[in-house]
Design a protein around this motif. Structure first.
Motif, PDB file in Angstrom:
ATOM      1  N   ASN A  69       1.965 -33.911 -36.728  1.00  0.00           N
ATOM      2  CA  ASN A  69       0.522 -33.808 -36.921  1.00  0.00           C
ATOM      3  C   ASN A  69       0.184 -32.929 -38.118  1.00  0.00           C
ATOM      4  O   ASN A  69      -0.660 -33.283 -38.962  1.00  0.00           O
ATOM      5  N   GLU A 111      -1.817 -34.233 -41.354  1.00  0.00           N
ATOM      6  CA  GLU A 111      -3.104 -33.595 -41.662  1.00  0.00           C
ATOM      7  C   GLU A 111      -3.121 -32.973 -43.050  1.00  0.00           C
ATOM      8  O   GLU A 111      -4.168 -32.929 -43.707  1.00  0.00           O
ATOM      9  N   THR A 120      -0.417 -46.042 -37.495  1.00  0.00           N
ATOM     10  CA  THR A 120      -1.764 -45.676 -37.027  1.00  0.00           C
ATOM     11  C   THR A 120      -1.742 -45.249 -35.561  1.00  0.00           C
ATOM     12  O   THR A 120      -2.488 -44.350 -35.167  1.00  0.00           O
ATOM     13  N   HIS A 121      -0.894 -45.883 -34.758  1.00  0.00           N
ATOM     14  CA  HIS A 121      -0.780 -45.497 -33.351  1.00  0.00           C
ATOM     15  C   HIS A 121      -0.228 -44.080 -33.230  1.00  0.00           C
ATOM     16  O   HIS A 121      -0.727 -43.267 -32.444  1.00  0.00           O
ATOM     17  N   LYS A 153      -0.256 -41.713 -35.565  1.00  0.00           N
ATOM     18  CA  LYS A 153      -1.221 -40.772 -36.144  1.00  0.00           C
ATOM     19  C   LYS A 153      -2.313 -40.436 -35.133  1.00  0.00           C
ATOM     20  O   LYS A 153      -2.726 -39.277 -34.993  1.00  0.00           O
ATOM     21  N   ARG A 154      -2.783 -41.459 -34.409  1.00  0.00           N
ATOM     22  CA  ARG A 154      -3.843 -41.237 -33.424  1.00  0.00           C
ATOM     23  C   ARG A 154      -3.343 -40.357 -32.280  1.00  0.00           C
ATOM     24  O   ARG A 154      -4.047 -39.450 -31.828  1.00  0.00           O
ATOM     25  N   LEU A 155      -2.117 -40.591 -31.832  1.00  0.00           N
ATOM     26  CA  LEU A 155      -1.609 -39.819 -30.700  1.00  0.00           C
ATOM     27  C   LEU A 155      -1.393 -38.358 -31.060  1.00  0.00           C
ATOM     28  O   LEU A 155      -1.706 -37.471 -30.269  1.00  0.00           O
ATOM     29  N   THR A 188      -2.864 -36.388 -33.064  1.00  0.00           N
ATOM     30  CA  THR A 188      -4.007 -35.557 -33.470  1.00  0.00           C
ATOM     31  C   THR A 188      -4.281 -34.429 -32.477  1.00  0.00           C
ATOM     32  O   THR A 188      -4.812 -33.378 -32.861  1.00  0.00           O
ATOM     33  N   GLU A 189      -3.930 -34.626 -31.225  1.00  0.00           N
ATOM     34  CA  GLU A 189      -4.161 -33.562 -30.236  1.00  0.00           C
ATOM     35  C   GLU A 189      -3.183 -32.403 -30.400  1.00  0.00           C
ATOM     36  O   GLU A 189      -3.399 -31.316 -29.872  1.00  0.00           O
ATOM     37  N   TYR A 203       5.706 -47.175 -33.324  1.00  0.00           N
ATOM     38  CA  TYR A 203       5.228 -47.816 -32.099  1.00  0.00           C
ATOM     39  C   TYR A 203       6.319 -48.807 -31.714  1.00  0.00           C
ATOM     40  O   TYR A 203       6.600 -49.743 -32.454  1.00  0.00           O
TER      41      TYR A 203
END
Length: 738
Positions: A264, A268, A285-286, A288-290, A292-293, A569
């Motif tokens: 992350n 970022e 993209t999958h 990257k989305r995961l 972010t937390e 993924y």
């Protein structure tokens, strides 16, 4: 010696044909001795190095072992275990002849019998069990006491002909192997000769080379002398960690969270390799989305690593040409498959795969030559013309559970060899209870171990120096065929001869010709792929073919995944997840280990300490501690306790302590108060025999690592590189008291 037709059993060869020299002077114990011959071989004990060995033999006794100076990787150096094999093969405590139990199981009372009597007993029992329950009531148990693969193929031949339940999987790394396979496909490692010359940064995670891979050091130091940086990830303060530019000490079981936090931060801060990701990865993209937390703050909260260190590690790993060397430490948790996925993805988002300057190493397929198809296993395990039936399977990581629960038929016979069943399986008392229901328990062993005490028949096993073997390394790419350097001691018989004679006596004589030697079996396995003679003493070692061991793995950027790319993924996990229960989540994610202070706070109130069991420096799992040299060097079993935890329990260095939980307890273990372990963690080396009083598996849980759920351990279909599964030894909470 048993006469069977014209060829005596066991068959004996003239071993001088393997000599690199004869009548060789050598110093032994301060005395000059003339050895009859010197033979090249290799060590098949379960570590990365697979060292080249020169064995000096006089009067068919091994008198000295030294490292082979011409081995390109191990270069003439052995570890203490390697040298101690002189004591092991010559030990007066070796099992010298077949034994029959005369007391109750567990008492360890036996009488000497002949090989004929031993085979008669086993054959009658197997036939009775077959008649009463069916062929699947038999299963073998074996692993890495001698990790070579040739005799395992011969045992597989017998077991397939008999129709036994198959043993599958392993207990130490297959979960991570599956996670890695689902990400990059076929597993190859880049040799240390390459990355040591080119990389700018080495990151070691789950790897303690001081104890498990000492020949890594010359290559690591060469890289560091050039200016390469070193990051070590390990909760334990190891010797190699003391050399690191940055030592990250995660809370046990949180390595995957660290990797996600680093990914992350790298994304970022625009440190990822966009061109590499676009060309060679799938599912960015999958991912990257995961991730972010996984802020620095959350990653610190979960891992207990300071955020500034996580930031520093991420920046270093992304901006340097960085080589990732993964070990198996993080495979001892229930989340190990996703951890390995996250680590592979970390290398991928930085573009650190497929270059001599930066690559991703976890496991080499060549360490599993039959699974990789380099060794043509079916040529041995499935003889042409034989009628073989499909049978159920038992996964090794849940062996005791399967013995307890198997029905139609139940397991009633176990042949244990090359593996400490009682000492190495988790939850010892549960394992012993499972053995009590057997009608036949045969153990092939060199010494009277925990297993032999519970056996009906004990057969004297050969040391690896007395028999053939094929054992390519999981780390480097040079192979030396293992040959017998001397005739077997006492009445010990090579493993292939035991399995072959059992096969002949069970009615499969046509499939076990008496004239076939171990080298003949090895030729059947690998001669399609390489010139075996170049690997047999006096020749060798020889490099394995580039086709199977590329100098720079993944350099063509063709990955054997469904998409042909690195799968951030995983489509293969998605597909497999529709077929079987488990954690086949296609994007790597963090799961808390299922026995930890976070996942089970109620249990942690009672047992607040996580216990780790790293591999000992001077033993290979349960082997070697019975030897005088090793006991003198290692001393008594020791548990390492952080100073704060010791103060809280009024423990001082040198106290004798009890370690316990609901599964068992260990008493009178020597306490070492040390900063080597963090607060809330204790460490006790793995592998001690139960009867010696400090076997950590008296305490370990039955947890396993995924992705596939094991349920009762009994399977009808299993693919090791897709399903994984290993024993989560570190998913264990305990308490310590003075």
């Amino acid at each position: 010696m048993i006469e069977r037709g014209k060829i005596p059993w066991p068959f004996k060869e003239d071993l001088n044909k393997y000599a690199i020299a004869t009548s060789v002077p050598i110093w032994v114990g301060g005395e000059k001795v003339i050895a009859d011959r010197v033979v090249k071989t290799a060590c098949p004990h379960n570590c990365y190095d697979t060292c080249g060995i020169l064995a000096y033999v006089k009067n068919e006794k091994v008198i000295k072992l030294v490292g082979d100076p011409n081995h390109p990787i191990t270069r003439g150096h052995l570890c203490p275990k390697g040298y101690a094999n002189v004591q092991k093969i010559n030990s007066p405590d070796r099992i010298k002849y077949p034994l029959l139990r005369v007391g109750q199981r567990g008492e360890g009372k036996f009488k000497r019998i002949t090989w004929d009597q031993a085979f008669d007993y086993i054959v009658k029992k197997l036939n009775d069990i077959k008649e009463k329950y069916g062929t699947e009531a038999l299963v073998e148990y074996g692993y890495s006491g001698n990790r070579e693969h040739m005799a395992k193929a011969v045992s597989g031949r017998f077991l397939n002909l008999f129709g036994a339940t198959k043993l599958v999987g392993n207990i130490c790394m297959q979960s991570g192997g599956a996670g890695s396979f689902h990400t990059v496909g076929n597993q190859n490692t880049m040799s240390a000769e390459v990355w040591s010359e080119h990389t700018e940064l080495v990151m070691l995670i789950g790897r303690n080379p001081s104890f498990t891979n000492p020949h890594l050091y010359p290559f690591l130091y060469k890289a560091m002398e050039r200016g390469a940086k070193l990051i070590v990830v390990d909760p334990y303060l190891t010797a190699v960690a003391s050399k690191a530019d940055l030592h990250l000490r995660p809370r046990p079981g949180t390595d995957g969270a660290l990797a996600l936090g680093m990914i992350n931060y790298i994304i970022e801060n625009d440190l990822h390799d966009k061109e590499f990701i676009k060309k060679y990865t799938y599912g960015f993209t999958h991912l990257k989305r995961l991730v972010t937390e996984w802020t620095l703050e959350k990653t610190e909260e979960i891992t207990c690593i300071p955020a500034k260190q996580i930031k520093q590690a991420a920046e270093m790993f992304a901006t340097y040409e960085s080589h990732l060397e993964c070990g198996y430490g993080h495979q001892r948790y229930s989340n190990s498959h996703q951890t390995q996925r996250a680590l592979a993805c970390l290398s991928a988002v930085c573009g650190h795969i497929g270059k001599e300057t930066a690559n991703y190493n976890f496991i080499d397929f060549m360490g599993f030559p039959i699974l990789s198809n380099f060794a043509k296993g079916p040529k041995v395990t499935s003889p042409e013309g034989a009628k073989l039936k499909s049978t159920r399977m038992i996964n090794m990581a849940a062996f005791a559970t399967a013995l307890h629960t198997a029905q139609d038929p139940p397991i009633k016979a176990v042949i244990s060899w090359r593996g400490g069943l009682i000492s190495q399986q988790p939850y010892v008392d549960y394992t012993i209870d499972a053995l009590k229901g057997l009608e036949l328990f045969v153990v092939i062993e060199q010494f009277m171990t925990d297993d032999t005490d519970w056996a009906d028949i004990v057969l004297p096993a050969c040391h690896f120096l007395e028999q053939y073997g094929f054992h390519p390394s999981t780390w480097h790419h040079y192979n030396q065929v293992i040959v017998p350097v001397c005739q077997p001691y006492f009445e010990a018989i090579p493993d292939i001869e035991i399995w072959s004679e059992l096969g002949r006596r069970m009615g499969f004589e046509q499939y076990f010709p008496r004239e076939i030697t171990g080298l003949d079996w090895i030729r059947r396995l690998i001669e399609d792929e390489c010139d075996v003679d170049t690997m047999v003493s006096p020749n060798g070692p020889a490099r394995l073919p580039e086709k199977w061991c590329p100098t720079v793995p993944y350099s063509n950027h063709k990955f054997t995944t469904p998409t042909g790319k690195i799968e951030l993924y995983s489509t293969s996990m998605e597909i497999r997840g529709r077929m079987f229960p488990g954690d086949f989540e296609p994007v790597p994610h963090y799961i808390e280990p299922n026995e930890s202070p976070i996942s089970n706070p109620e249990l942690a109130q009672k047992y607040p300490l996580t216990i780790l069991s790293q591999h000992p420096a001077f033993r290979t799992h349960s082997q070697f501690y019975n030897l005088p040299w090793i006991r003198e060097i290692e001393g008594p079993p020791k548990v390492y306790v952080n100073q704060k935890d010791a103060i809280d329990r009024e423990i001082v260095d040198g106290d004798k302590v009890t370690i316990f939980n609901d599964r068992g307890k260990l008493e009178r273990v020597l306490a070492r108060v040390s900063a080597r372990v963090p607060i809330g963690v204790i460490e006790l080396s793995s592998g001690m025999w139960v009867k010696l009083g400090a076997n950590i598996n008296k305490l370990t849980s039955l947890s396993v690592g995924g992705p596939r759920n094991l349920q009762n351990g009994i399977m009808k279909e299993y693919q090791p590189w897709l399903d994984g599964v290993t024993t989560a030894y570190f998913n264990t909470l305990v308490e310590v008291k003075k």
